[in-house]
Design a protein around this motif. Structure first.
Motif, short mmCIF file in Angstrom:
data_model
loop_
_atom_site.label_atom_id
_atom_site.label_comp_id
_atom_site.label_asym_id
_atom_site.label_seq_id
_atom_site.Cartn_x
_atom_site.Cartn_y
_atom_site.Cartn_z
N SER A 10 0.81 -1.21 0.00
CA SER A 10 0.00 0.00 0.00
C SER A 10 0.85 1.27 0.00
CB SER A 10 -0.95 0.01 1.19
OG SER A 10 -0.23 -0.01 2.40
N LYS A 14 0.46 4.22 -2.76
CA LYS A 14 0.24 5.61 -2.38
C LYS A 14 1.28 6.53 -3.01
CE LYS A 14 -1.93 4.58 2.04
NZ LYS A 14 -1.74 4.54 3.50
N ASP A 17 0.37 6.93 -6.67
CA ASP A 17 -0.83 7.77 -6.79
C ASP A 17 -0.52 9.24 -6.52
OD1 ASP A 17 -2.27 5.54 -7.45
OD2 ASP A 17 -3.27 5.34 -5.51
N ARG A 18 0.36 9.52 -5.57
CA ARG A 18 0.76 10.91 -5.30
C ARG A 18 1.52 11.49 -6.49
NH1 ARG A 18 2.05 9.18 -0.01
NH2 ARG A 18 4.21 8.90 -0.63
N LYS A 22 -4.42 8.84 -9.35
CA LYS A 22 -5.08 7.53 -9.27
C LYS A 22 -5.46 7.07 -10.68
CE LYS A 22 -6.98 7.88 -4.66
NZ LYS A 22 -6.28 6.78 -4.05
#
Length: 141
Positions: A10, A14, A17-18, A22
């Motif tokens: 995860s 993350k 995605d940052r 997404k």
């Protein structure tokens, strides 16, 4: 940023995605007529990526996924999957002489063969999406 994404972590998700946003929703993917590239043959890479690719004797291939704020270049070596995460503000694409595109991020680069119309159209889609989604000023980041 070069990451090993072979295992579901995860923190890595993350981080990705940052950096590039997404994944697109199914509706957005449908409207864009796809967000993934065909299989791309790698012709040359930077030394860090080359060191990963020479570990096995398979053909060096990759694919590209378009995200809202950048692209993700995925390739495999041995049984591991690696990604080069490139936000649009760091993405540089150069078209070479004979059907070769070079994708740059900082010190990393990957040269891929563009021997089909589908590949050329996909790179045009990346560049069009980059133009519409790159911030103009540093404070927009």
């Amino acid at each position: 940023m070069l990451l090993n994404v072979s295992y579901n972590d995860s923190e890595i998700t993350k981080k990705i995605d940052r950096e590039v946003g997404k994944p697109f929703t199914l509706k957005e993917r449908w409207a864009m007529k796809g967000i993934g590239s065909p299989k791309l043959s790698i012709t040359e890479t930077s030394i860090e990526i080359r060191n990963l690719l020479i570990l096995d004797n398979n053909r060096d291939t990759c694919n590209i996924e378009i995200r809202p704020a950048g692209i993700i270049v995925r390739f495999r070596s041995l049984l591991e999957t690696f990604t080069l995460v490139i936000p649009y503000y760091k993405l540089k694409i150069h078209k070479g002489d004979i059907a070769v595109y070079t994708i740059y991020r900082d010190t990393y680069f990957i040269k891929v063969r563009s021997d089909t119309k589908a590949v050329r159209e996909f790179f045009k889609k990346i560049l069009d999406h980059k133009i519409g989604n790159t911030p103009n000023l540093p404070e927009d980041l």
